[in-house]
Design a protein around this motif. Sequence first.
Motif, PDB file in Angstrom:
ATOM      1  N   TYR A  99       0.921  -1.198   0.027  1.00 47.32           N
ATOM      2  CA  TYR A  99       0.117   0.013  -0.065  1.00 47.32           C
ATOM      3  C   TYR A  99       0.877   1.267  -0.031  1.00 47.32           C
ATOM      4  O   TYR A  99       0.702   2.109  -0.782  1.00 47.32           O
ATOM      5  CB  TYR A  99      -1.040  -0.085   1.121  1.00 47.32           C
ATOM      6  N   VAL A 100       1.783   1.262   0.887  1.00 48.22           N
ATOM      7  CA  VAL A 100       2.625   2.473   0.848  1.00 48.22           C
ATOM      8  C   VAL A 100       3.552   2.910  -0.274  1.00 48.22           C
ATOM      9  O   VAL A 100       3.958   3.854  -0.797  1.00 48.22           O
ATOM     10  CB  VAL A 100       3.604   2.617   2.088  1.00 48.22           C
ATOM     11  N   PHE A 101       3.543   1.830  -1.042  1.00 50.91           N
ATOM     12  CA  PHE A 101       4.407   1.926  -2.310  1.00 50.91           C
ATOM     13  C   PHE A 101       3.278   2.103  -3.570  1.00 50.91           C
ATOM     14  O   PHE A 101       3.779   2.407  -4.832  1.00 50.91           O
ATOM     15  CB  PHE A 101       5.213   0.590  -2.587  1.00 50.91           C
ATOM     16  N   SER A 102       2.344   2.028  -3.379  1.00 52.53           N
ATOM     17  CA  SER A 102       1.237   2.288  -4.451  1.00 52.53           C
ATOM     18  C   SER A 102       1.179   3.543  -4.951  1.00 52.53           C
ATOM     19  O   SER A 102       1.590   4.601  -4.335  1.00 52.53           O
ATOM     20  CB  SER A 102      -0.212   1.822  -3.896  1.00 52.53           C
ATOM     21  N   GLU A 103       1.027   3.747  -6.278  1.00 51.74           N
ATOM     22  CA  GLU A 103       0.982   5.098  -6.914  1.00 51.74           C
ATOM     23  C   GLU A 103      -0.184   6.062  -6.470  1.00 51.74           C
ATOM     24  O   GLU A 103      -0.005   7.412  -6.485  1.00 51.74           O
ATOM     25  CB  GLU A 103       0.643   4.914  -8.410  1.00 51.74           C
ATOM     26  N   ASN A 104      -1.315   5.543  -5.777  1.00 53.47           N
ATOM     27  CA  ASN A 104      -2.213   6.290  -5.199  1.00 53.47           C
ATOM     28  C   ASN A 104      -1.846   6.736  -3.826  1.00 53.47           C
ATOM     29  O   ASN A 104      -2.623   7.693  -3.135  1.00 53.47           O
ATOM     30  CB  ASN A 104      -3.386   5.388  -5.081  1.00 53.47           C
ATOM     31  N   ASN A 105      -0.764   6.480  -3.205  1.00 61.98           N
ATOM     32  CA  ASN A 105      -0.354   7.095  -1.965  1.00 61.98           C
ATOM     33  C   ASN A 105       0.690   8.078  -1.918  1.00 61.98           C
ATOM     34  O   ASN A 105       0.402   9.174  -2.045  1.00 61.98           O
ATOM     35  CB  ASN A 105       0.029   5.711  -1.201  1.00 61.98           C
ATOM     36  N   ILE A 106       1.850   7.599  -1.898  1.00 65.10           N
ATOM     37  CA  ILE A 106       2.934   8.829  -1.894  1.00 65.10           C
ATOM     38  C   ILE A 106       4.113   8.779  -3.023  1.00 65.10           C
ATOM     39  O   ILE A 106       5.132   9.308  -2.795  1.00 65.10           O
ATOM     40  CB  ILE A 106       3.675   8.711  -0.444  1.00 65.10           C
ATOM     41  N   SER A 107       3.949   8.249  -4.038  1.00 67.67           N
ATOM     42  CA  SER A 107       4.808   8.119  -5.141  1.00 67.67           C
ATOM     43  C   SER A 107       6.249   7.573  -4.520  1.00 67.67           C
ATOM     44  O   SER A 107       7.272   7.969  -5.271  1.00 67.67           O
ATOM     45  CB  SER A 107       4.776   9.275  -5.772  1.00 67.67           C
ATOM     46  N   GLY A 108       6.418   6.922  -3.703  1.00 58.32           N
ATOM     47  CA  GLY A 108       7.631   6.291  -3.158  1.00 58.32           C
ATOM     48  C   GLY A 108       8.772   7.010  -2.775  1.00 58.32           C
ATOM     49  O   GLY A 108       9.902   6.639  -2.510  1.00 58.32           O
ATOM     50  N   ASN A 109       8.500   8.213  -2.347  1.00 55.72           N
ATOM     51  CA  ASN A 109       9.274   9.142  -1.508  1.00 55.72           C
ATOM     52  C   ASN A 109       9.979   8.306  -0.225  1.00 55.72           C
ATOM     53  O   ASN A 109       9.408   7.714   0.581  1.00 55.72           O
ATOM     54  CB  ASN A 109       8.541  10.243  -0.836  1.00 55.72           C
ATOM     55  N   ALA A 111      11.772   8.726   2.310  1.00 60.09           N
ATOM     56  CA  ALA A 111      11.550   9.535   3.546  1.00 60.09           C
ATOM     57  C   ALA A 111      10.285   9.054   4.364  1.00 60.09           C
ATOM     58  O   ALA A 111       9.889   8.626   5.379  1.00 60.09           O
ATOM     59  CB  ALA A 111      11.880  10.783   3.800  1.00 60.09           C
ATOM     60  N   GLU A 112       9.294   9.342   3.387  1.00 63.47           N
ATOM     61  CA  GLU A 112       7.666   9.148   3.737  1.00 63.47           C
ATOM     62  C   GLU A 112       7.468   7.415   3.805  1.00 63.47           C
ATOM     63  O   GLU A 112       6.826   7.319   4.783  1.00 63.47           O
ATOM     64  CB  GLU A 112       6.831   9.684   2.685  1.00 63.47           C
ATOM     65  N   VAL A 113       7.931   6.736   3.075  1.00 58.67           N
ATOM     66  CA  VAL A 113       7.810   5.245   2.967  1.00 58.67           C
ATOM     67  C   VAL A 113       8.460   4.819   4.260  1.00 58.67           C
ATOM     68  O   VAL A 113       7.607   4.173   5.023  1.00 58.67           O
ATOM     69  CB  VAL A 113       8.389   4.627   1.767  1.00 58.67           C
ATOM     70  N   ASN A 114       9.652   5.247   4.433  1.00 62.93           N
ATOM     71  CA  ASN A 114      10.074   4.625   5.698  1.00 62.93           C
ATOM     72  C   ASN A 114       9.456   5.153   7.028  1.00 62.93           C
ATOM     73  O   ASN A 114       9.336   4.473   8.001  1.00 62.93           O
ATOM     74  CB  ASN A 114      11.685   4.915   5.701  1.00 62.93           C
ATOM     75  N   PHE A 115       9.166   6.326   7.000  1.00 63.59           N
ATOM     76  CA  PHE A 115       8.438   7.115   8.176  1.00 63.59           C
ATOM     77  C   PHE A 115       6.959   6.221   8.586  1.00 63.59           C
ATOM     78  O   PHE A 115       6.749   5.825   9.431  1.00 63.59           O
ATOM     79  CB  PHE A 115       8.209   8.549   7.787  1.00 63.59           C
ATOM     80  N   LEU A 116       6.372   5.954   7.279  1.00 65.05           N
ATOM     81  CA  LEU A 116       4.951   5.135   7.525  1.00 65.05           C
ATOM     82  C   LEU A 116       5.311   3.777   7.921  1.00 65.05           C
ATOM     83  O   LEU A 116       4.649   3.362   8.753  1.00 65.05           O
ATOM     84  CB  LEU A 116       4.276   5.010   6.206  1.00 65.05           C
ATOM     85  N   LEU A 117       6.269   3.117   7.492  1.00 62.55           N
ATOM     86  CA  LEU A 117       6.892   1.931   7.695  1.00 62.55           C
ATOM     87  C   LEU A 117       7.160   1.674   9.221  1.00 62.55           C
ATOM     88  O   LEU A 117       6.702   0.935  10.132  1.00 62.55           O
ATOM     89  CB  LEU A 117       7.703   1.193   6.934  1.00 62.55           C
ATOM     90  N   ILE A 118       7.900   2.795   9.783  1.00 58.11           N
ATOM     91  CA  ILE A 118       8.415   2.698  11.131  1.00 58.11           C
ATOM     92  C   ILE A 118       7.106   2.950  12.144  1.00 58.11           C
ATOM     93  O   ILE A 118       7.035   2.166  13.177  1.00 58.11           O
ATOM     94  CB  ILE A 118       9.476   3.718  11.403  1.00 58.11           C
ATOM     95  N   SER A 119       6.359   4.022  11.514  1.00 53.89           N
ATOM     96  CA  SER A 119       5.023   3.981  12.461  1.00 53.89           C
ATOM     97  C   SER A 119       4.210   2.870  12.777  1.00 53.89           C
ATOM     98  O   SER A 119       3.512   2.480  13.582  1.00 53.89           O
ATOM     99  CB  SER A 119       4.215   5.355  11.909  1.00 53.89           C
TER     100      SER A 119
END
Length: 218
Positions: A99-109, A111-119
Amino acid sequence: MAAFQPYLFPYIGYFKLISEVDIFVVLDDVSFRKKSYINRNTIKICGKPHNFTVPVKDVSQNRLINQHYYMNDGDLFVKMIGDYGRTAIFGHLKEYYEYVFSENNISGNVAEVNFLLISKVCEMLQVKTKIIKSSSLLIDAVGERRIIDICTSLGASCYVNPVGGIGLYGEETFLQAGLDLEFKDYRGLIAGDVAYSILDDIFSKGVCNVSNILRSTL
């Protein structure tokens, strides 16, 4: 409080650090360090250590972590199916990762991907620490001064860091800023010589057991 770069599914000591402070700052606006744990880590494949890397486009140490983008999800969970796929939590984490890698979410940034996964991992492990990004604080200082300014801006009284960074910060400098400086040793959480990703702990020990480990005293 504590602060660290946004690593990709970091080892259990990273989450132990988060669990022991009131505020954890993800340093998303610092330079991207090549061969760091920002986009790589270690899991088990066929019962043996396997270093995985999720590809990042045009990596440069002259740009910030939050100025980098993943190329794809690296088929990480596909690689792990053989060793971890039968565990109860595998499908849930796989779905969230995709989900966090999906195009509808955050376009693969990155810092944002890792932040979401850590959270997400903190949520699963019932770690209630407040997690924020350093970019939201608009602090320009670097190095030790940056950490002190972050602490001051958040009203912190103590800065906690793993012992691996003992050479980065001076106790006297922190005391002059009205801050205590504390170093914690999390190496006792590592079984053997390999600091595996938190994924290995979650899949091999179970969420409840890992959560209890974070609550225990070293």
